[in-house]
Each structure stands twice: as C-alpha cells, then as structure tokens.
Design an enzyme around this catalytic site. Structure first.
Site, PDB file in Angstrom:
ATOM      1  N   SER A  38       3.146  -1.916  10.465  1.00 50.75           N
ATOM      2  CA  SER A  38       4.605  -1.885  10.615  1.00 50.75           C
ATOM      3  C   SER A  38       5.272  -3.236  10.337  1.00 50.75           C
ATOM      4  O   SER A  38       6.224  -3.625  11.016  1.00 50.75           O
ATOM      5  CB  SER A  38       4.992  -1.355  11.997  1.00 50.75           C
ATOM      6  OG  SER A  38       4.517  -0.024  12.163  1.00 50.75           O
ATOM      7  N   GLU A  62      -5.547  -4.939  10.814  1.00 49.21           N
ATOM      8  CA  GLU A  62      -4.580  -3.850  10.941  1.00 49.21           C
ATOM      9  C   GLU A  62      -4.850  -3.063  12.224  1.00 49.21           C
ATOM     10  O   GLU A  62      -5.673  -2.140  12.226  1.00 49.21           O
ATOM     11  CB  GLU A  62      -4.712  -2.895   9.753  1.00 49.21           C
ATOM     12  CG  GLU A  62      -4.381  -3.500   8.422  1.00 49.21           C
ATOM     13  CD  GLU A  62      -3.754  -2.468   7.499  1.00 49.21           C
ATOM     14  OE1 GLU A  62      -2.609  -2.687   7.072  1.00 49.21           O
ATOM     15  OE2 GLU A  62      -4.378  -1.422   7.243  1.00 49.21           O
ATOM     16  N   GLY A  93       2.030   2.575  10.687  1.00 53.56           N
ATOM     17  CA  GLY A  93       2.931   3.701  10.485  1.00 53.56           C
ATOM     18  C   GLY A  93       3.608   4.187  11.761  1.00 53.56           C
ATOM     19  O   GLY A  93       4.220   5.248  11.780  1.00 53.56           O
ATOM     20  N   ASN A 119       0.876  -1.178   0.000  1.00 53.96           N
ATOM     21  CA  ASN A 119       0.000   0.000   0.000  1.00 53.96           C
ATOM     22  C   ASN A 119       0.913   1.228   0.000  1.00 53.96           C
ATOM     23  O   ASN A 119       1.456   1.599   1.029  1.00 53.96           O
ATOM     24  CB  ASN A 119      -0.890  -0.015   1.256  1.00 53.96           C
ATOM     25  CG  ASN A 119      -1.726   1.249   1.368  1.00 53.96           C
ATOM     26  OD1 ASN A 119      -1.842   2.019   0.401  1.00 53.96           O
ATOM     27  ND2 ASN A 119      -2.316   1.465   2.542  1.00 53.96           N
ATOM     28  N   HIS A 163      -9.771   1.005   4.927  1.00 50.67           N
ATOM     29  CA  HIS A 163      -8.499   1.266   5.618  1.00 50.67           C
ATOM     30  C   HIS A 163      -8.762   2.254   6.751  1.00 50.67           C
ATOM     31  O   HIS A 163      -9.605   3.149   6.628  1.00 50.67           O
ATOM     32  CB  HIS A 163      -7.490   1.856   4.622  1.00 50.67           C
ATOM     33  CG  HIS A 163      -6.089   1.890   5.168  1.00 50.67           C
ATOM     34  ND1 HIS A 163      -5.667   2.857   6.048  1.00 50.67           N
ATOM     35  CD2 HIS A 163      -5.032   1.059   4.979  1.00 50.67           C
ATOM     36  CE1 HIS A 163      -4.402   2.615   6.366  1.00 50.67           C
ATOM     37  NE2 HIS A 163      -3.987   1.537   5.729  1.00 50.67           N
ATOM     38  N   GLU A 204      -7.244   4.750   7.708  1.00 44.59           N
ATOM     39  CA  GLU A 204      -7.077   6.161   7.312  1.00 44.59           C
ATOM     40  C   GLU A 204      -8.340   6.671   6.613  1.00 44.59           C
ATOM     41  O   GLU A 204      -8.701   7.844   6.754  1.00 44.59           O
ATOM     42  CB  GLU A 204      -5.818   6.313   6.438  1.00 44.59           C
ATOM     43  CG  GLU A 204      -4.553   6.163   7.275  1.00 44.59           C
ATOM     44  CD  GLU A 204      -3.334   5.646   6.528  1.00 44.59           C
ATOM     45  OE1 GLU A 204      -3.306   5.683   5.285  1.00 44.59           O
ATOM     46  OE2 GLU A 204      -2.389   5.178   7.206  1.00 44.59           O
ATOM     47  N   LYS A 245       0.102   4.226  -0.453  1.00 45.09           N
ATOM     48  CA  LYS A 245      -0.585   5.436   0.043  1.00 45.09           C
ATOM     49  C   LYS A 245      -0.343   6.610  -0.909  1.00 45.09           C
ATOM     50  O   LYS A 245      -0.222   6.420  -2.114  1.00 45.09           O
ATOM     51  CB  LYS A 245      -0.130   5.770   1.467  1.00 45.09           C
ATOM     52  CG  LYS A 245      -0.197   4.561   2.399  1.00 45.09           C
ATOM     53  CD  LYS A 245      -0.131   4.921   3.839  1.00 45.09           C
ATOM     54  CE  LYS A 245       0.005   3.660   4.676  1.00 45.09           C
ATOM     55  NZ  LYS A 245      -0.205   3.864   6.076  1.00 45.09           N
TER      56      LYS A 245
HETATM   57  C1  PEP Z   1      -1.006   0.303   6.036  1.00 48.96           C
HETATM   58  O1  PEP Z   1      -1.073   1.460   5.696  1.00 48.96           O
HETATM   59  O2  PEP Z   1      -1.908  -0.480   5.682  1.00 48.96           O
HETATM   60  C2  PEP Z   1       0.111  -0.130   6.861  1.00 48.96           C
HETATM   61  C3  PEP Z   1       0.077  -1.317   7.385  1.00 48.96           C
HETATM   62  O3  PEP Z   1       1.146   0.776   7.002  1.00 48.96           O
HETATM   63  P1  PEP Z   1       2.574   0.468   7.718  1.00 48.96           P
HETATM   64  O4  PEP Z   1       3.081  -0.819   7.177  1.00 48.96           O
HETATM   65  O5  PEP Z   1       3.422   1.643   7.355  1.00 48.96           O
HETATM   66  O6  PEP Z   1       2.291   0.397   9.188  1.00 48.96           O
END
Ligand code: PEP
Length: 251
Positions: free
Chosen positions: A214, A169, A175, A9, A97, A99, A11
């Site tokens: 992460s 998640e 992040g 992803n 997601h 976000e 983003k």
């Molecule tokens: C994500 O945005 O779905 C995500 C898991 O980001 P990160 O790996 O940076 O935590």
C-alpha cells in the site's frame, strides 16, 4: 550505495489500450519530472510485454516480469520461461510474491529455483518476503522474513544476492490500504541488512531493499526517508499515473 528503485507491479490488470496509455503517461511524466539517477521498472502482465517493449523503446524505464517458470522449455502448459523474457528486454522479474506463495502454493525451494533460473538468464530477481498479520502479532516477523531469505541463500549462496533486489512486503499491507509505518518497515529492512552483513558485507551494503504494501503518493516520502528503505514495489497505486509519478519523484 545503491540507487533507489521503484517497481510497478500491475498484476492481472489492464488491456492493450490501458497499458499503452499508462506507459505513455508514465514515460512522459518521468522524462519531465523524475530524477533519472533513480531506477524505475514496470512489470505488466506478460501478454503485454511486447507492447511495453515497443512503448518504452526510447526511455530509461526498465521492464520487468511478474513471474516465470524455472525450466527453459517443455511440457508446462500455461507457463512462460525466463529465457523467453529476455526477448522482450526484461531486466527484472518478481519472484516469491505473496500472491504466488499463497494462491499458487509456491514453496521456498521452487522460489529458489526461479531465483537461480532468472539469474542464469541475466535477469535480476526481485525476491519478495513478508509476514502475515498473525505472524507479526505473535512476534515472528523477523524469523519468517529472514527464513524466507535464508531458504534462497541455501540454494544459490549469498554471492548471488550481489545481483538481486529484496522486497519486504508485509502480507497484511498488500492491497489492504494498511501500510507498515516507516518505523515498522525500517526495523525489518535493518534486520534484513544486518542478517546479510553477517554473511557478506559488500552484498549487504549494495543490495536494494525495497518496501511494498500500500505505498502511495501520501506515504512514499516518509518511507523513503528511512535509511534502509531503498525504494518501493507498488501495486494498486502504480495503475494511477499521478500517484505513481509522485512516488517515483519521492524516491
Ligand atoms: C504488491 O502487489 O506487491 C503490492 C505491494 O501491492 P499494493 O501496493 O497494492 O499493496
């Protein structure tokens, strides 16, 4: 049993040059090193889907989108439709997601509409679910996560999950550099699978439940060793070719 799936992803990152370089490096690395029994998908910013389609034309890497609107056309300034994604060879689309839920105030109902619209256009939704730090600390992890899944099942039915992916998640891990431990993640993945089993055993056995938050080269292998973790949704580390290829190789 499902094949493993690693989804990048990206983003709102990159430009034409960066996207091109990343795709080529991933394509070359994957062809050489990664077991193609596993699936890899890249979700670039939508403006770069055409470039992604061109760059990945001869590869086994799937293309995904990060978002779309449930209507096919109309007065929705700034939006793109699921039907448009098909013109760019998209196979997957990320739905719900955190976000989108938090920054863009997307509701469970709207997310369910998107899930249905994606499938209506033959796109596989990757439904993201997860709890905040506060919800985890107050013991609500399971009820939040299963509630987010139930909200979609209420609208589309359990059978729709035969062609979908669930991404667990935890919001506190996205992040932030904080990762759920393999045991913490496994506990939630197992709860999701057993929740689905009560409704449809075949769906529960075949669905890919991937972990995001992460994920990086240094923790991927331990996460993938867990019996109910079928892959990863990778944000930050997917913008680093070596990190991403190591994660793909571990899957
Ligand atoms: C994500 O945005 O779905 C995500 C898991 O980001 P990160 O790996 O940076 O935590």
């Amino acid at each position: 049993m499902q094949r493993s799936l690693v989804v990048a992803n990206w983003k709102m990152n990159g430009n034409k040059l960066v996207v091109s370089q990343l795709l080529n490096a991933i394509k070359n690395g994957v062809n050489k090193d990664v077991n193609q029994a596993n699936k890899i998908a890249i979700c670039p910013p939508s403006l770069f889907l055409e470039l992604t389609q061109q760059e990945l034309v001869d590869s086994n890497i799937f293309i995904g989108a990060q978002n779309a609107h449930p209507q096919n056309a109309g007065a929705f300034t700034g939006e793109i439709a699921f039907v448009m994604l098909k013109e760019f060879s998209c196979s997957y689309v990320i739905i719900g997601h955190s976000e989108r839920r938090e920054i863009f105030a997307e509701s469970d109902i709207f997310i369910a509409e998107k899930f249905a619209a994606a499938q209506a256009h033959n796109l596989e939704p990757i439904l993201c679910v997860g709890e905040t730090q506060e919800q985890r600390e107050s013991g609500q992890t399971e009820s939040i996560v299963l509630g987010q899944i139930q909200a979609v099942i209420n609208e589309v039915g359990i059978e729709a999950f035969a062609k979908a992916v669930i991404a667990y998640e935890p919001i506190w891990a996205i992040g932030t550099g904080l990762t759920a431990s393999p045991e913490q993640a496994q506990e939630v993945h197992a709860a999701i699978r057993s929740f689905l089993t009560e409704m449809d055993q075949t769906v529960a056995e075949n669905i890919s439940i991937i972990y995001g938050g992460s994920v990086k080269a240094s923790n991927a292998e331990a996460l993938f060793k867990q019996s109910d973790i079928d892959g990863a949704l990778v944000g930050g580390a997917s913008l680093d070719v070596n990190e991403f290829l190591t994660i793909c190789a571990a899957a």
